[in-house]
Scaffold this motif. Structure first.
Motif, PDB file in Angstrom:
ATOM      1  N   SER A  84       0.848  -1.187   0.000  1.00 42.09           N
ATOM      2  CA  SER A  84       0.000   0.000   0.000  1.00 42.09           C
ATOM      3  C   SER A  84       0.887   1.242   0.000  1.00 42.09           C
ATOM      4  O   SER A  84       1.782   1.375   0.834  1.00 42.09           O
ATOM      5  N   VAL A  85       0.624   2.141  -0.958  1.00 40.48           N
ATOM      6  CA  VAL A  85       1.418   3.368  -1.074  1.00 40.48           C
ATOM      7  C   VAL A  85       0.463   4.541  -1.293  1.00 40.48           C
ATOM      8  O   VAL A  85      -0.645   4.369  -1.798  1.00 40.48           O
ATOM      9  N   PRO A  86       0.894   5.751  -0.915  1.00 36.44           N
ATOM     10  CA  PRO A  86       0.046   6.924  -1.187  1.00 36.44           C
ATOM     11  C   PRO A  86       0.033   7.232  -2.677  1.00 36.44           C
ATOM     12  O   PRO A  86       1.060   7.146  -3.351  1.00 36.44           O
ATOM     13  N   GLU A  87      -1.129   7.570  -3.189  1.00 39.82           N
ATOM     14  CA  GLU A  87      -1.215   7.916  -4.606  1.00 39.82           C
ATOM     15  C   GLU A  87      -0.386   9.165  -4.899  1.00 39.82           C
ATOM     16  O   GLU A  87       0.324   9.230  -5.903  1.00 39.82           O
ATOM     17  N   ASN A  88      -0.483  10.148  -4.015  1.00 38.65           N
ATOM     18  CA  ASN A  88       0.288  11.375  -4.134  1.00 38.65           C
ATOM     19  C   ASN A  88       1.276  11.410  -2.982  1.00 38.65           C
ATOM     20  O   ASN A  88       0.907  11.640  -1.833  1.00 38.65           O
ATOM     21  N   ALA A  89       2.556  11.180  -3.291  1.00 35.85           N
ATOM     22  CA  ALA A  89       3.569  11.083  -2.244  1.00 35.85           C
ATOM     23  C   ALA A  89       3.696  12.370  -1.447  1.00 35.85           C
ATOM     24  O   ALA A  89       4.116  12.349  -0.285  1.00 35.85           O
ATOM     25  N   VAL A 182     -11.787  10.079 -31.130  1.00 34.39           N
ATOM     26  CA  VAL A 182     -10.733   9.683 -30.193  1.00 34.39           C
ATOM     27  C   VAL A 182     -10.697  10.630 -28.998  1.00 34.39           C
ATOM     28  O   VAL A 182     -10.526  10.207 -27.850  1.00 34.39           O
ATOM     29  N   ARG A 183     -10.881  11.907 -29.271  1.00 33.56           N
ATOM     30  CA  ARG A 183     -10.890  12.881 -28.176  1.00 33.56           C
ATOM     31  C   ARG A 183     -12.056  12.612 -27.229  1.00 33.56           C
ATOM     32  O   ARG A 183     -11.916  12.693 -26.003  1.00 33.56           O
ATOM     33  N   THR A 184     -13.201  12.247 -27.794  1.00 32.55           N
ATOM     34  CA  THR A 184     -14.359  11.925 -26.965  1.00 32.55           C
ATOM     35  C   THR A 184     -14.109  10.676 -26.131  1.00 32.55           C
ATOM     36  O   THR A 184     -14.440  10.631 -24.938  1.00 32.55           O
ATOM     37  N   LEU A 185     -13.508   9.642 -26.745  1.00 34.81           N
ATOM     38  CA  LEU A 185     -13.190   8.423 -26.006  1.00 34.81           C
ATOM     39  C   LEU A 185     -12.238   8.713 -24.855  1.00 34.81           C
ATOM     40  O   LEU A 185     -12.396   8.191 -23.746  1.00 34.81           O
ATOM     41  N   ALA A 186     -11.217   9.551 -25.112  1.00 38.90           N
ATOM     42  CA  ALA A 186     -10.269   9.892 -24.055  1.00 38.90           C
ATOM     43  C   ALA A 186     -10.968  10.630 -22.910  1.00 38.90           C
ATOM     44  O   ALA A 186     -10.690  10.373 -21.732  1.00 38.90           O
ATOM     45  N   ALA A 187     -11.870  11.544 -23.252  1.00 42.95           N
ATOM     46  CA  ALA A 187     -12.594  12.295 -22.219  1.00 42.95           C
ATOM     47  C   ALA A 187     -13.478  11.366 -21.397  1.00 42.95           C
ATOM     48  O   ALA A 187     -13.567  11.487 -20.163  1.00 42.95           O
ATOM     49  N   GLU A 188     -14.143  10.426 -22.058  1.00 37.85           N
ATOM     50  CA  GLU A 188     -15.004   9.490 -21.346  1.00 37.85           C
ATOM     51  C   GLU A 188     -14.173   8.582 -20.436  1.00 37.85           C
ATOM     52  O   GLU A 188     -14.578   8.306 -19.297  1.00 37.85           O
ATOM     53  N   CYS A 189     -13.036   8.133 -20.942  1.00 35.30           N
ATOM     54  CA  CYS A 189     -12.157   7.293 -20.126  1.00 35.30           C
ATOM     55  C   CYS A 189     -11.632   8.083 -18.934  1.00 35.30           C
ATOM     56  O   CYS A 189     -11.582   7.586 -17.806  1.00 35.30           O
ATOM     57  N   ARG A 190     -11.239   9.334 -19.180  1.00 36.60           N
ATOM     58  CA  ARG A 190     -10.773  10.215 -18.092  1.00 36.60           C
ATOM     59  C   ARG A 190     -11.833  10.363 -17.014  1.00 36.60           C
ATOM     60  O   ARG A 190     -11.542  10.219 -15.813  1.00 36.60           O
ATOM     61  N   ASP A 191     -13.059  10.647 -17.418  1.00 41.43           N
ATOM     62  CA  ASP A 191     -14.126  10.865 -16.441  1.00 41.43           C
ATOM     63  C   ASP A 191     -14.395   9.594 -15.632  1.00 41.43           C
ATOM     64  O   ASP A 191     -14.651   9.652 -14.422  1.00 41.43           O
ATOM     65  N   ASP A 192     -14.339   8.451 -16.298  1.00 40.22           N
ATOM     66  CA  ASP A 192     -14.588   7.184 -15.623  1.00 40.22           C
ATOM     67  C   ASP A 192     -13.482   6.877 -14.621  1.00 40.22           C
ATOM     68  O   ASP A 192     -13.738   6.576 -13.447  1.00 40.22           O
ATOM     69  N   LEU A 193     -12.230   6.979 -15.063  1.00 38.34           N
ATOM     70  CA  LEU A 193     -11.106   6.619 -14.198  1.00 38.34           C
ATOM     71  C   LEU A 193     -10.872   7.642 -13.095  1.00 38.34           C
ATOM     72  O   LEU A 193     -10.351   7.299 -12.021  1.00 38.34           O
ATOM     73  N   SER A 194     -11.250   8.887 -13.332  1.00 36.66           N
ATOM     74  CA  SER A 194     -11.039   9.921 -12.319  1.00 36.66           C
ATOM     75  C   SER A 194     -11.868   9.685 -11.061  1.00 36.66           C
ATOM     76  O   SER A 194     -11.601  10.294 -10.013  1.00 36.66           O
ATOM     77  N   GLN A 195     -12.835   8.801 -11.155  1.00 36.22           N
ATOM     78  CA  GLN A 195     -13.607   8.464  -9.968  1.00 36.22           C
ATOM     79  C   GLN A 195     -12.814   7.607  -8.987  1.00 36.22           C
ATOM     80  O   GLN A 195     -13.135   7.554  -7.793  1.00 36.22           O
ATOM     81  N   VAL A 196     -11.765   6.937  -9.496  1.00 36.80           N
ATOM     82  CA  VAL A 196     -10.983   6.034  -8.640  1.00 36.80           C
ATOM     83  C   VAL A 196      -9.505   6.375  -8.619  1.00 36.80           C
ATOM     84  O   VAL A 196      -8.716   5.716  -7.932  1.00 36.80           O
ATOM     85  N   ALA A 197      -9.090   7.392  -9.364  1.00 37.81           N
ATOM     86  CA  ALA A 197      -7.663   7.696  -9.441  1.00 37.81           C
ATOM     87  C   ALA A 197      -7.453   9.158  -9.810  1.00 37.81           C
ATOM     88  O   ALA A 197      -8.250   9.741 -10.561  1.00 37.81           O
TER      89      ALA A 197
END
Length: 523
Positions: A84-89, A182-197
């Protein structure tokens, strides 16, 4: 089995082998012997030992038995743990994430400095990649443990996979998507992953910090780093930041610190393809049976981009189900790009281009489908974008020389579009500084590598007094396991003296001849 399926079978089987070699067990009895040796005191002080419950304890870390499995079906027994490590050191209050670490114990009495294998990508799992390379580490394992830390955001370390169907493939930079899509896919992926990272903290810099945490937790004074492709960047960054904790580096398919990774992809691939096509023209059997691959490429590029082709039915190479798709140039481009990594597959490109020129598209579609699936599964695209957008894309520039190449300017254009939507992490001021100092370095390159050509290895070793660069004739990307290279790597890790290596055995390596038909090259 119908004729279409038979016609696809040879290249599809070859593809399965090539994908695993582009991207790469100990038995229970052997592991038991190692544990017994550790518990009886044959391991150095502070090394792995068995506790009262039979678990393997290394420093402050407790490991449990596990199996490492590659997509090709290879399996290696090992020991695994989580850290276990801090996400932001810089912020102790930030979320904690779990990093996945595996240990493949030495088969004999181990030295105190283990070897970390660092996978490529970025976005590839070290633990998943290792089984296909296990044989290459046989001699290293005689007296050193192998450690496999999945970089944060990949493998089992809080992986960042895009959830949208087809997103992982579309975001590789070679696909059938428009810039807007592609830009839309990246934005959707960003929004999804930003919930956990927090996507800013999944770069090379954080991976280097995590490696140092693991070294300290193991209680070892120094480590050896073996990096493959992108992993060579990680190795150099670690050695630059922690020189006193670095014993030796092996860099396979080298990415210099000074390189804007991705900027030269189009030109490097074009040079590699031209070299392979010239080999067909110079081979009587290939040129007579299949014609000029470059002429075929020029012809089929226009046809595939015309938008006039009808849908083609073909068998899915994994499920066997029938599929229907309109052939596009992007189907061919991804095969040209990835097949060039391995000369054994690059040898089949004249045949592929000949068939497409004759209007046979089913094999093209089947192979492209399989490769796209493999890439999507092998790479954690969220982690890849965090690295690329923070470290390289900020320096991308459109190069007029890319016009007319297989990748063209699309790779840079699509990557910039994705990175416009992706959070950008901090990059250290000295990130681009070449590695210097007395650290022993063995760099190895394939002569025909289409992504990290030999000149990159020369660039890295030039300022290193204890560096040496070996080029494997006729070989491509990721060359650690080829010919006598495993023995040379083991000798180097043992002695940390690259100058003492007798590398004349590499002269025996040759590249696969170009295909002259569906049954391969002529004897």
């Amino acid at each position: 089995m119908d004729a279409v399926w038979r016609r696809q079978s040879l290249p599809v089987r070859s593809l399965a082998v090539a994908v695993q070699s582009a991207l790469t067990g100990l038995t229970s009895l052997l592991l038991g012997a190692v544990l017994a040796a550790c518990s009886s005191g044959t391991s150095p002080a502070g090394g792995p030992r068995a506790d009262a419950d039979g678990q393997l304890v290394y420093g402050t870390l407790t490991f449990h038995p596990c199996a490492l499995n590659s997509a090709s079906g290879r399996s290696v027994e090992a020991h695994c743990t989580g850290i276990s490590v801090p996400e932001n050191a810089a912020d102790p209050a930030s979320r904690n994430i779990e990093l996945a670490l595996a240990l493949v114990p030495a088969t004999g009495i181990a030295e105190e400095d283990p070897v970390f294998m660092l996978a490529g990508g970025p976005g590839q799992s070290s633990r998943d990649s290792y089984p296909d390379l296990h044989g290459a580490f046989e001699n290293v394992l005689r007296n050193r443990h192998i450690l496999l830390l999945d970089a944060r955001g990949s493998g089992g370390s809080h992986p960042l996979h895009c959830a949208e169907d087809g997103a992982e493939t579309a975001l590789t930079g070679v696909g059938q998507q428009s810039v807007e899509a592609v830009r839309t896919l990246a934005a959707e992926c960003r929004d999804d992953l930003s919930q956990v990272a927090d996507l800013r903290f999944y770069t090379t810099t954080e991976h280097v910090q995590d490696l140092e945490r693991v070294r300290a937790a193991l209680g070892v004074p120094r480590v050896n780093l073996l990096g493959i492709s992108y992993g060579t960047r990680v190795a150099q960054q670690y050695a630059g930041r922690y020189p006193d904790n670095t014993r030796a580096l092996v860099l396979d398919s080298v990415v210099p610190n000074t390189l804007v990774l991705g900027q030269e992809h189009a030109q490097n691939l074009e040079h590699a393809l031209n070299t392979q096509f010239a080999r067909c023209r110079q081979d009587a059997a290939c040129s007579t049976a299949l014609g000029d691959p470059r002429q075929h490429l020029d012809q089929v590029r226009e046809r595939l981009r015309s938008g006039t082709l009808a849908p083609v039915r073909y068998r899915d190479p994994v499920s066997g189900a029938w599929r229907e798709e309109i052939p596009q140039f992007e189907h061919l481009a991804i095969l040209l790009r990835m097949y060039a990594y391995q000369p054994s597959m690059a040898a089949s490109l004249p045949l592929l281009l000949h068939e497409v020129a004759q209007g046979q598209y089913d094999s093209l579609l089947a192979q492209s489908q399989m490769l796209s699936q493999e890439l999507g599964q092998a790479l954690a695209m969220g982690m890849s974008l965090s690295v690329t957008c923070s470290e390289d894309a900020i320096e991308y520039r459109q190069d007029p020389r890319d016009a007319g190449t297989v990748l063209g300017s699309e790779f840079v254009t699509l990557t910039l579009a994705m990175c416009a939507e992706w959070p950008r992490g901090a990059r250290p001021e000295n990130f681009r500084a070449p590695l210097t100092g007395p650290v022993p370095v063995l760099a190895i390159s394939g002569e025909l590598d289409p992504v990290t050509p030999p000149r990159y290895g020369e660039t890295v070793v030039a300022p290193l007094p204890n560096g040496r660069h070996l080029v494997l004739p006729g070989q491509g990307h990721s060359v650690l396991a080829l010919g006598c290279m495993p023995g040379l790597v083991a000798q180097f890790i043992e002695s940390a003296d690259s100058a003492a290596l007798d590398a004349s055995c590499l002269e025996q390596l040759i590249s696969a001849p170009p295909f002259a038909g569906r049954y391969g090259w002529e004897p």
